[in-house]
Design a protein around this motif. Structure first.
Motif, PDB file in Angstrom:
ATOM      1  N   LEU A  91       0.841  -1.198   0.000  1.00 56.03           N
ATOM      2  CA  LEU A  91       0.000   0.000   0.000  1.00 56.03           C
ATOM      3  C   LEU A  91       0.877   1.249   0.000  1.00 56.03           C
ATOM      4  CD1 LEU A  91      -2.930   0.978   0.094  1.00 56.03           C
ATOM      5  CD2 LEU A  91      -2.743   1.049   2.578  1.00 56.03           C
ATOM      6  N   GLY A  92       0.711   2.083  -1.003  1.00 55.79           N
ATOM      7  CA  GLY A  92       1.539   3.276  -1.125  1.00 55.79           C
ATOM      8  C   GLY A  92       2.753   3.079  -1.997  1.00 55.79           C
ATOM      9  N   ALA A  93       3.037   1.830  -2.382  1.00 59.05           N
ATOM     10  CA  ALA A  93       4.151   1.577  -3.299  1.00 59.05           C
ATOM     11  C   ALA A  93       3.693   1.633  -4.747  1.00 59.05           C
ATOM     12  CB  ALA A  93       4.775   0.211  -3.009  1.00 59.05           C
ATOM     13  N   VAL A  94       2.406   1.372  -4.971  1.00 58.95           N
ATOM     14  CA  VAL A  94       1.757   1.454  -6.276  1.00 58.95           C
ATOM     15  C   VAL A  94       0.450   2.220  -6.066  1.00 58.95           C
ATOM     16  CG1 VAL A  94       2.766  -0.659  -7.230  1.00 58.95           C
ATOM     17  CG2 VAL A  94       0.649  -0.778  -5.881  1.00 58.95           C
ATOM     18  N   PRO A  95      -0.198   2.689  -7.139  1.00 57.52           N
ATOM     19  CA  PRO A  95      -1.502   3.346  -6.958  1.00 57.52           C
ATOM     20  C   PRO A  95      -2.474   2.381  -6.274  1.00 57.52           C
ATOM     21  CG  PRO A  95      -0.645   3.796  -9.146  1.00 57.52           C
ATOM     22  CD  PRO A  95       0.244   2.735  -8.550  1.00 57.52           C
ATOM     23  N   SER A  96      -2.864   2.689  -5.046  1.00 56.12           N
ATOM     24  CA  SER A  96      -3.620   1.706  -4.268  1.00 56.12           C
ATOM     25  C   SER A  96      -4.405   2.371  -3.149  1.00 56.12           C
ATOM     26  CB  SER A  96      -2.667   0.664  -3.674  1.00 56.12           C
ATOM     27  OG  SER A  96      -1.608   1.297  -2.962  1.00 56.12           O
ATOM     28  N   ILE A  97      -5.395   1.619  -2.656  1.00 52.43           N
ATOM     29  CA  ILE A  97      -6.200   2.069  -1.530  1.00 52.43           C
ATOM     30  C   ILE A  97      -6.528   0.859  -0.657  1.00 52.43           C
ATOM     31  CG2 ILE A  97      -7.258   4.078  -2.636  1.00 52.43           C
ATOM     32  CD1 ILE A  97      -9.737   2.306  -3.201  1.00 52.43           C
ATOM     33  N   ARG A  98      -6.916   1.131   0.561  1.00 55.97           N
ATOM     34  CA  ARG A  98      -7.497   0.118   1.430  1.00 55.97           C
ATOM     35  C   ARG A  98      -8.923   0.539   1.725  1.00 55.97           C
ATOM     36  NH1 ARG A  98      -8.244  -1.719   6.825  1.00 55.97           N
ATOM     37  NH2 ARG A  98      -8.009   0.403   7.610  1.00 55.97           N
ATOM     38  N   VAL A  99      -9.849  -0.410   1.683  1.00 51.37           N
ATOM     39  CA  VAL A  99     -11.248  -0.091   1.941  1.00 51.37           C
ATOM     40  C   VAL A  99     -11.721  -0.774   3.219  1.00 51.37           C
ATOM     41  CG1 VAL A  99     -11.845   0.327  -0.473  1.00 51.37           C
ATOM     42  CG2 VAL A  99     -12.035  -1.985   0.458  1.00 51.37           C
ATOM     43  N   ARG A 100     -12.649  -0.135   3.877  1.00 56.69           N
ATOM     44  CA  ARG A 100     -13.266  -0.695   5.073  1.00 56.69           C
ATOM     45  C   ARG A 100     -14.562  -1.378   4.671  1.00 56.69           C
ATOM     46  NH1 ARG A 100     -12.858   3.630   8.043  1.00 56.69           N
ATOM     47  NH2 ARG A 100     -15.009   4.370   7.926  1.00 56.69           N
ATOM     48  N   VAL A 101     -14.635  -2.657   4.963  1.00 56.92           N
ATOM     49  CA  VAL A 101     -15.803  -3.448   4.581  1.00 56.92           C
ATOM     50  C   VAL A 101     -16.977  -3.081   5.486  1.00 56.92           C
ATOM     51  CG1 VAL A 101     -16.704  -5.782   4.280  1.00 56.92           C
ATOM     52  CG2 VAL A 101     -14.277  -5.316   3.864  1.00 56.92           C
ATOM     53  N   PRO A 102     -18.150  -2.803   4.921  1.00 59.40           N
ATOM     54  CA  PRO A 102     -19.301  -2.432   5.757  1.00 59.40           C
ATOM     55  C   PRO A 102     -19.751  -3.582   6.650  1.00 59.40           C
ATOM     56  CG  PRO A 102     -19.992  -2.784   3.482  1.00 59.40           C
ATOM     57  CD  PRO A 102     -18.485  -2.805   3.484  1.00 59.40           C
ATOM     58  N   GLU A 103     -20.196  -3.237   7.844  1.00 59.32           N
ATOM     59  CA  GLU A 103     -20.650  -4.248   8.787  1.00 59.32           C
ATOM     60  C   GLU A 103     -22.093  -4.667   8.534  1.00 59.32           C
ATOM     61  OE1 GLU A 103     -19.969  -2.673  12.652  1.00 59.32           O
ATOM     62  OE2 GLU A 103     -17.760  -2.747  12.498  1.00 59.32           O
ATOM     63  N   ALA A 104     -22.812  -3.894   7.745  1.00 61.52           N
ATOM     64  CA  ALA A 104     -24.202  -4.216   7.402  1.00 61.52           C
ATOM     65  C   ALA A 104     -24.421  -3.915   5.924  1.00 61.52           C
ATOM     66  CB  ALA A 104     -25.172  -3.408   8.265  1.00 61.52           C
ATOM     67  N   THR A 105     -25.386  -4.590   5.314  1.00 64.96           N
ATOM     68  CA  THR A 105     -25.604  -4.452   3.870  1.00 64.96           C
ATOM     69  C   THR A 105     -26.006  -3.048   3.456  1.00 64.96           C
ATOM     70  OG1 THR A 105     -27.888  -5.235   4.189  1.00 64.96           O
ATOM     71  CG2 THR A 105     -26.226  -6.878   3.581  1.00 64.96           C
TER      72      THR A 105
END
Length: 269
Positions: free
Chosen positions: A163-177
């Motif tokens: 993460l940060g070495a290439v164009p990238s992101i981290r996402v937070r998975v939703p806890e509810a639909t």
């Protein structure tokens, strides 16, 4: 559980699109008799149309499928992230196609975004399995060689080493639909003298990127260590590359110029 299947008449169908991307209704392939001879584009094994308990449409491999099929072995989280990215791309007014491979087989994009005029392409890669920085940079270079931009996406709670070495992101998975996927790493802004983390809903982030409002920007060495509050603890993270606005990219340049003017600048490469 791939979202894509090969159809004997229309070649390729996509369960994430209302008309399957081929002008067909779901009822033409779901629980029909005689059964349509659908196959997996990866392993060529037979598949059939199916719904998840939450009514997500997909194609399920018939019994006895090859154990090495990568589409069948991907996790539910991987598939849901691909579904979310495709939906965000389409909502932004671009076309989204899943499982798009290079002609020479050197890469296969989880989701390929294409501009309305067909002149721009950007791959979205959901990267859940471990990979080295060297390998992900090599894969990024293979995309670049064909004029395809790429953004790597991780849903893991712990930031991956790349993460940060290439164009990238981290996402937070939703806890509810009913909750939204959120970008909580890889998106940044430059303040008066340093980078800081920003957050945005994934759909908004995708829209900004496709509209050219966000772009990858390399941080100069002196700014690559960035502090962030995690729970109740302040931690330092190394971030070489950010998705950011033109204004933030220019702010870093202006700050460096001012340091040089004052004679306080070190290495800025």
């Amino acid at each position: 559980m791939p979202f894509i299947a090969l159809h004997p008449e229309v070649v390729r169908i996509d369960a994430t699109q209302p008309d399957l991307g081929a002008g067909l209704e779901w009822s033409r392939v779901y629980k029909v008799s005689p059964r349509v001879a659908l196959t997996c584009p990866e392993c060529a094994w037979g598949v059939h149309a199916k719904h998840s308990p939450s009514r997500v449409r997909f194609f399920c491999h018939d019994g006895g499928r090859p154990p090495e099929c990568s589409l069948a072995n991907e996790s539910w989280e991987h598939h849901m992230l691909k579904l979310e990215m495709a939906g965000a791309i389409r909502a932004a007014g671009w076309f989204a196609e899943l499982e798009v491979a290079a002609d020479d087989g050197s890469w296969r994009a989880d989701v390929m975004a294409a501009s309305p005029n067909g002149e721009q392409r950007m791959a979205r890669e959901a990267q859940l399995s471990p990979i080295t920085v060297e390998d992900i940079k090599a894969r990024t270079d293979r995309y670049a060689a064909e004029g395809v931009a790429v953004c790597w996406v991780s849903p893991h709670k712990r930031p991956p080493v790349w993460l940060g070495a290439v164009p990238s992101i981290r996402v937070r998975v939703p806890e509810a639909t009913h909750k939204s996927w959120v970008v909580d790493d890889g998106l940044g802004g430059f303040g008066s003298s340093a980078w800081f983390f920003q957050e945005a809903e994934l759909a908004q982030f995708v829209r900004w990127v496709l509209r050219g409002q966000l772009r990858p920007c390399r941080s100069v060495p002196r700014h690559r260590e960035v502090m962030r509050l995690v729970g109740e603890e302040h931690r330092w993270f190394l971030r070489e590359l950010w998705w950011t606005s033109r204004q933030s990219a220019e702010a870093q340049v202006s700050y460096e110029r001012e340091l040089q003017r004052r004679g306080g600048g070190g290495a800025a490469a």
